[in-house]
Scaffold this motif. Structure first.
Motif, mmCIF file in Angstrom:
data_model
loop_
_atom_site.group_PDB
_atom_site.id
_atom_site.type_symbol
_atom_site.label_atom_id
_atom_site.label_comp_id
_atom_site.label_asym_id
_atom_site.label_seq_id
_atom_site.Cartn_x
_atom_site.Cartn_y
_atom_site.Cartn_z
ATOM 1 N N VAL A 210 -79.990 42.164 45.716
ATOM 2 C CA VAL A 210 -78.615 42.638 45.796
ATOM 3 C C VAL A 210 -78.575 43.761 46.818
ATOM 4 C CG1 VAL A 210 -76.700 43.687 44.532
ATOM 5 C CG2 VAL A 210 -78.194 42.029 43.390
ATOM 6 N N HIS A 211 -77.756 43.627 47.849
ATOM 7 C CA HIS A 211 -77.723 44.633 48.910
ATOM 8 C C HIS A 211 -77.230 45.973 48.375
ATOM 9 C CE1 HIS A 211 -76.579 46.578 52.751
ATOM 10 N NE2 HIS A 211 -77.541 45.802 53.253
ATOM 11 N N ARG A 212 -77.705 47.035 49.001
ATOM 12 C CA ARG A 212 -77.368 48.375 48.503
ATOM 13 C C ARG A 212 -75.861 48.623 48.466
ATOM 14 N NH1 ARG A 212 -79.685 49.468 53.641
ATOM 15 N NH2 ARG A 212 -78.174 50.209 55.188
ATOM 16 N N LYS A 213 -75.100 47.944 49.339
ATOM 17 C CA LYS A 213 -73.650 48.133 49.329
ATOM 18 C C LYS A 213 -73.012 47.569 48.062
ATOM 19 C CE LYS A 213 -72.989 48.131 54.364
ATOM 20 N NZ LYS A 213 -72.313 47.447 55.502
ATOM 21 N N ALA A 214 -73.689 46.636 47.405
ATOM 22 C CA ALA A 214 -73.131 45.998 46.221
ATOM 23 C C ALA A 214 -73.716 46.537 44.920
ATOM 24 C CB ALA A 214 -73.354 44.481 46.294
ATOM 25 N N ILE A 215 -74.537 47.580 45.006
ATOM 26 C CA ILE A 215 -75.177 48.126 43.811
ATOM 27 C C ILE A 215 -74.223 49.091 43.096
ATOM 28 C CG2 ILE A 215 -77.090 49.519 42.934
ATOM 29 C CD1 ILE A 215 -78.776 48.589 45.239
ATOM 30 N N ASP A 216 -74.112 48.932 41.792
ATOM 31 C CA ASP A 216 -73.378 49.902 40.968
ATOM 32 C C ASP A 216 -74.306 51.063 40.655
ATOM 33 O OD1 ASP A 216 -71.142 48.348 41.000
ATOM 34 O OD2 ASP A 216 -71.438 47.497 39.004
ATOM 35 N N MET A 217 -73.960 52.254 41.160
ATOM 36 C CA MET A 217 -74.779 53.445 40.933
ATOM 37 C C MET A 217 -73.969 54.498 40.185
ATOM 38 S SD MET A 217 -76.703 54.010 44.569
ATOM 39 C CE MET A 217 -77.549 52.713 45.435
ATOM 40 N N ILE A 218 -74.675 55.431 39.581
ATOM 41 C CA ILE A 218 -74.034 56.546 38.875
ATOM 42 C C ILE A 218 -74.631 57.855 39.381
ATOM 43 C CG2 ILE A 218 -73.634 57.630 36.636
ATOM 44 C CD1 ILE A 218 -73.793 54.919 35.344
ATOM 45 N N ASP A 219 -73.772 58.805 39.624
ATOM 46 C CA ASP A 219 -74.214 60.135 40.053
ATOM 47 C C ASP A 219 -74.839 60.856 38.861
ATOM 48 O OD1 ASP A 219 -74.599 62.646 41.079
ATOM 49 O OD2 ASP A 219 -72.580 62.860 41.916
ATOM 50 N N ALA A 220 -76.100 61.213 38.988
ATOM 51 C CA ALA A 220 -76.806 61.879 37.891
ATOM 52 C C ALA A 220 -76.263 63.269 37.603
ATOM 53 C CB ALA A 220 -78.300 61.958 38.213
ATOM 54 N N ASP A 221 -75.490 63.849 38.517
ATOM 55 C CA ASP A 221 -74.938 65.183 38.305
ATOM 56 C C ASP A 221 -73.628 65.169 37.522
ATOM 57 O OD1 ASP A 221 -77.021 66.469 39.626
ATOM 58 O OD2 ASP A 221 -76.072 66.190 41.599
ATOM 59 N N LEU A 222 -73.122 63.978 37.204
ATOM 60 C CA LEU A 222 -71.910 63.901 36.393
ATOM 61 C C LEU A 222 -72.207 64.378 34.974
ATOM 62 C CD1 LEU A 222 -70.515 60.397 37.460
ATOM 63 C CD2 LEU A 222 -69.687 62.632 38.209
ATOM 64 N N SER A 223 -71.152 64.722 34.276
ATOM 65 C CA SER A 223 -71.311 65.128 32.880
ATOM 66 C C SER A 223 -71.726 63.917 32.053
ATOM 67 C CB SER A 223 -70.001 65.705 32.347
ATOM 68 O OG SER A 223 -69.009 64.681 32.294
ATOM 69 N N ASP A 268 -71.860 62.546 19.505
ATOM 70 C CA ASP A 268 -71.408 63.655 20.356
ATOM 71 C C ASP A 268 -72.008 63.461 21.759
ATOM 72 O OD1 ASP A 268 -70.550 65.939 21.538
ATOM 73 O OD2 ASP A 268 -71.410 67.329 20.062
ATOM 74 N N MET A 269 -71.217 62.891 22.665
ATOM 75 C CA MET A 269 -71.734 62.580 24.006
ATOM 76 C C MET A 269 -72.034 63.827 24.824
ATOM 77 S SD MET A 269 -69.570 59.188 25.047
ATOM 78 C CE MET A 269 -67.991 59.804 24.460
ATOM 79 N N ASP A 270 -71.424 64.966 24.477
ATOM 80 C CA ASP A 270 -71.689 66.186 25.230
ATOM 81 C C ASP A 270 -73.094 66.709 24.996
ATOM 82 O OD1 ASP A 270 -69.134 66.232 26.344
ATOM 83 O OD2 ASP A 270 -68.284 67.233 24.579
ATOM 84 N N LYS A 271 -73.751 66.244 23.937
ATOM 85 C CA LYS A 271 -75.106 66.696 23.645
ATOM 86 C C LYS A 271 -76.170 65.842 24.352
ATOM 87 C CE LYS A 271 -74.040 68.553 19.055
ATOM 88 N NZ LYS A 271 -74.381 68.484 17.603
ATOM 89 N N LEU A 272 -75.750 64.807 25.048
ATOM 90 C CA LEU A 272 -76.710 63.915 25.704
ATOM 91 C C LEU A 272 -77.421 64.613 26.849
ATOM 92 C CD1 LEU A 272 -74.650 60.592 25.879
ATOM 93 C CD2 LEU A 272 -76.378 61.229 24.183
ATOM 94 N N ALA A 273 -78.719 64.331 26.961
ATOM 95 C CA ALA A 273 -79.509 64.831 28.092
ATOM 96 C C ALA A 273 -79.891 63.611 28.943
ATOM 97 C CB ALA A 273 -80.734 65.580 27.600
ATOM 98 N N ILE A 274 -79.093 63.341 29.964
ATOM 99 C CA ILE A 274 -79.294 62.132 30.779
ATOM 100 C C ILE A 274 -80.679 62.126 31.419
ATOM 101 C CG2 ILE A 274 -78.408 60.799 32.715
ATOM 102 C CD1 ILE A 274 -76.621 60.806 30.247
ATOM 103 N N ALA A 275 -81.167 63.305 31.809
ATOM 104 C CA ALA A 275 -82.473 63.380 32.467
ATOM 105 C C ALA A 275 -83.597 62.922 31.543
ATOM 106 C CB ALA A 275 -82.734 64.799 32.954
ATOM 107 N N GLU A 276 -83.399 63.057 30.229
ATOM 108 C CA GLU A 276 -84.424 62.641 29.273
ATOM 109 C C GLU A 276 -84.288 61.166 28.908
ATOM 110 O OE1 GLU A 276 -84.179 65.197 25.931
ATOM 111 O OE2 GLU A 276 -84.554 67.049 27.075
#
Length: 426
Positions: A210-223, A268-276
């Motif tokens: 799948v070409h990079r233009k068609a990849i669904d990505m998420i910004d890790a800096d989002l809440s 409680d989604m605010d307690k999630l640690a995405i990095a972990e």
């Protein structure tokens, strides 16, 4: 007359031996290797001998031909000697030649070879013992003959390896599939599936990713809440996470891990640690063959890898599903979006997205567009036109009329491809 009666049994005995050699040659070369290997695994000693002979087919054929020729020449010489006594002069030689030609052709060549063709597996197993004995005796002579042949061919610039195969196993299987498909014994879909398996070693992940233009990505800096919302909007279960630049992939988020983390946090989604939660990304070169990548997927027990070029730049992503689709065709589930990448038209043509692969189009339409120089249909058109066509331009590619119907910047987004024109024969 007495001499003729005395030598007749000898000549017919030699013709019988010649018939055995002829039948062995035809049966052993036409025997089913797959069945012989299966029978050998079941403990059949005759099949084991057949496989042993086929492992050095050149020596086997040479030994059989050597014995066959010696016997035919000896029988002809004896017949000539006897008939020239009864019919002196040139007529005796002519009579002996005519008689032996008929006898050898009918009883020592055509008849035994016809039987061997009809029952090749059974005849090969039956004659494997005597043939193996002949090979053991004539083997050294054949090796010497092979050495002379190779030295002679080398004088003309032809080099032959002692272990050279006349036909690669993959090409032999592919040829069998194509033949049975042409005879109507193998369905088109099965033909593509079998061909897809054989092509895994020849295709790179860069050709199916799948070409990079068609990849669904998420910004890790989002809440955390925004990450969850973005994950729910995507139809995919694995999503790359980037930080700052989309080229900077820092992890891979699996929806199942995310749901488990939400459950552990009591909702409680605010307690999630995405990095972990995120997992370490796996990068693979775009030149990795699909066969090697499939083996790597199975070994690592993961189905997702990011593809990079020689400089480490992100090119796309490849999944286990992408590789399986090269074998079984497009795999869709209830979350896949039907974006009409390939839409048949009433006139027999098809409207395709520029990113559709040539292999996918060939499978869908049962065409044979070349995919040696390009992966996508847009790439094929650009490669053939040697320029970036404008909307409305039409080109002929392998008998197909290809018209550009959509373009965005330098990217061909949509094309219409007609069926191959039928050739007329006068």
């Amino acid at each position: 007359m007495t001499a003729i009666l005395a030598l007749a049994p000898i000549v017919f005995g030699l013709l019988a031996l010649s018939a055995i050699f002829s039948a062995a040659e035809t049966a052993l070369t036409g025997a089913s290797r797959a069945r012989m290997h299966q029978l050998e695994r079941e403990g059949d000693p005759a099949a084991r001998r057949v496989n042993r002979l086929l492992s050095d087919q050149e020596t086997m054929i040479g030994s059989v031909l050597l014995g066959n020729n010696l016997i035919n020449i000896l029988a002809s010489a004896l017949a000539t000697q006897v008939l020239t006594r009864a019919i002196p002069g040139a007529w005796g030689v002519a009579t002996a030649t005519a008689v032996m030609t008929v006898l050898v052709l009918v009883f020592a060549e055509v008849l035994p070879k016809t039987l061997a063709i009809v029952r090749s597996d059974d005849v090969a197993r039956f004659l494997s013992g005597p043939t193996l004995a002949v090979v053991k005796v004539a083997g050294p002579i054949i090796y010497a003959i092979q050495w002379v042949i190779r030295k002679t061919l080398r004088l003309f610039g032809v080099k032959m390896d002692m272990e050279m195969d006349v036909l690669a196993a993959h090409e032999e299987i592919r040829g069998a599939v194509e033949y049975h498909h042409s005879e109507g014994l193998v369905e088109t879909h099965d033909r593509w599936m079998l061909g897809g398996v054989l092509d895994l070693a020849q295709l790179d992940v860069g050709e199916v990713m799948v070409h990079r233009k068609a990849i669904d990505m998420i910004d890790a800096d989002l809440s955390p809440r925004e990450v969850v919302a973005a994950a729910l909007e995507s139809p995919h279960s694995r999503l790359p996470l980037y930080r700052g630049d989309p080229e900077n992939i820092v992890g891979v988020l699996q929806v199942k891990d995310l749901l488990q983390a939400i459950a552990d946090a009591g909702g409680d989604m605010d307690k999630l640690a995405i990095a972990e939660i995120m997992r370490e990304p796996w990068f693979v070169p775009e030149t990795t063959s699909l066969k090697d990548q499939l083996a790597a997927f199975l070994k690592r027990k993961t189905h997702f890898a990011l593809v990079v070029d020689d400089y480490g730049a992100l090119e796309g992503l490849v999944t286990l599903e992408d590789i399986l689709e090269e074998i079984v065709g497009e795999i869709e589930d209830e979350y896949d979006v039907d974006d009409a990448d390939l839409k048949p038209l009433p006139d027999g043509a098809v409207s395709v997205d520029g990113v559709v692969t040539i292999r996918e189009l060939n499978r869908a339409m049962n065409w044979d567009l070349p995919d040696d120089e390009a992966v996508t249909v847009a790439g094929l058109l650009i490669n053939e036109a040697q320029t970036i066509p404008k909307v409305g331009q039409t080109f002929a590619i392998c008998g197909h009329q290809v018209r550009v119907t959509g373009r965005k910047g330098n990217q061909i987004t949509r094309l219409e491809i007609g069926p191959a024109a039928r050739r007329r024969y006068d």
